[in-house]
Write a protein that holds these residues in place. Structure first.
Motif, short mmCIF file in Angstrom:
data_model
loop_
_atom_site.label_atom_id
_atom_site.label_comp_id
_atom_site.label_asym_id
_atom_site.label_seq_id
_atom_site.Cartn_x
_atom_site.Cartn_y
_atom_site.Cartn_z
N GLY A 12 -36.53 36.42 -41.37
CA GLY A 12 -35.37 37.14 -41.87
C GLY A 12 -35.40 37.52 -43.34
N THR A 13 -36.59 37.50 -43.96
CA THR A 13 -36.69 37.87 -45.37
C THR A 13 -37.82 38.87 -45.58
N CYS A 14 -37.84 39.47 -46.76
CA CYS A 14 -38.92 40.41 -47.11
C CYS A 14 -40.25 39.69 -47.30
N SER A 15 -40.19 38.46 -47.82
CA SER A 15 -41.43 37.70 -47.92
C SER A 15 -41.84 37.28 -46.51
N ASN A 61 -30.61 25.55 -50.75
CA ASN A 61 -30.28 25.62 -49.33
C ASN A 61 -29.02 26.46 -49.09
N GLY A 62 -29.12 27.39 -48.15
CA GLY A 62 -27.97 28.18 -47.75
C GLY A 62 -27.73 29.44 -48.55
N LYS A 68 -27.74 39.32 -45.12
CA LYS A 68 -28.64 38.49 -44.32
C LYS A 68 -28.13 37.06 -44.28
N SER A 69 -28.46 36.34 -43.23
CA SER A 69 -28.01 34.96 -43.11
C SER A 69 -28.92 33.98 -43.85
N THR A 70 -29.96 34.48 -44.50
CA THR A 70 -30.92 33.64 -45.23
C THR A 70 -31.41 34.40 -46.44
N SER A 71 -32.33 33.78 -47.17
CA SER A 71 -32.94 34.40 -48.36
C SER A 71 -34.29 33.73 -48.58
N CYS A 72 -35.04 34.24 -49.54
CA CYS A 72 -36.32 33.58 -49.86
C CYS A 72 -36.11 32.16 -50.38
N PRO A 73 -35.11 31.90 -51.26
CA PRO A 73 -34.88 30.51 -51.66
C PRO A 73 -34.49 29.63 -50.48
N ASP A 74 -33.68 30.13 -49.57
CA ASP A 74 -33.29 29.37 -48.39
C ASP A 74 -34.50 29.10 -47.49
#
Length: 89
Positions: A12-15, A61-62, A68-74
């Motif tokens: 779910g992320t670009c990475s 976290n979170g 989006k429901s997530t991110s690269c840090p998440d």
């Protein structure tokens, strides 16, 4: 000093992939992302280096990226959770 490492395929992320290494005391030694926002991810990598996994998890976290429901840090937190239980090399 022994280390442990994981390669985590993000969701779910670009990475697309996170490589992360920690020592036997769960101190993060290295983080690298494949794809994603290069400058931001280099910054995150530098900020978490030298930190204990359990100190980073509650901070990142979170976190969400836009709608989006997530991110690269998440997603890094997902990788760190796996890393905590990875075997030492």
């Amino acid at each position: 000093m022994k280390t442990k490492q994981v390669q985590y395929e993000t969701k779910g992320t670009c990475s697309r992939l996170i490589n992360v290494t920690a020592d036997e005391n769960d101190v993060i030694q290295q983080v690298s992302f494949v794809n994603g926002c290069n400058g931001n991810l280099q910054g995150i990598s530098q900020l978490v280096r030298g930190q204990k996994i359990d100190d980073v998890l509650p901070r990142l976290n979170g976190i969400r990226c836009g709608s989006k429901s997530t991110s690269c840090p998440d997603q890094l937190c997902r990788a760190l959770e796996l890393l905590k239980n990875a075997p030492l090399e």
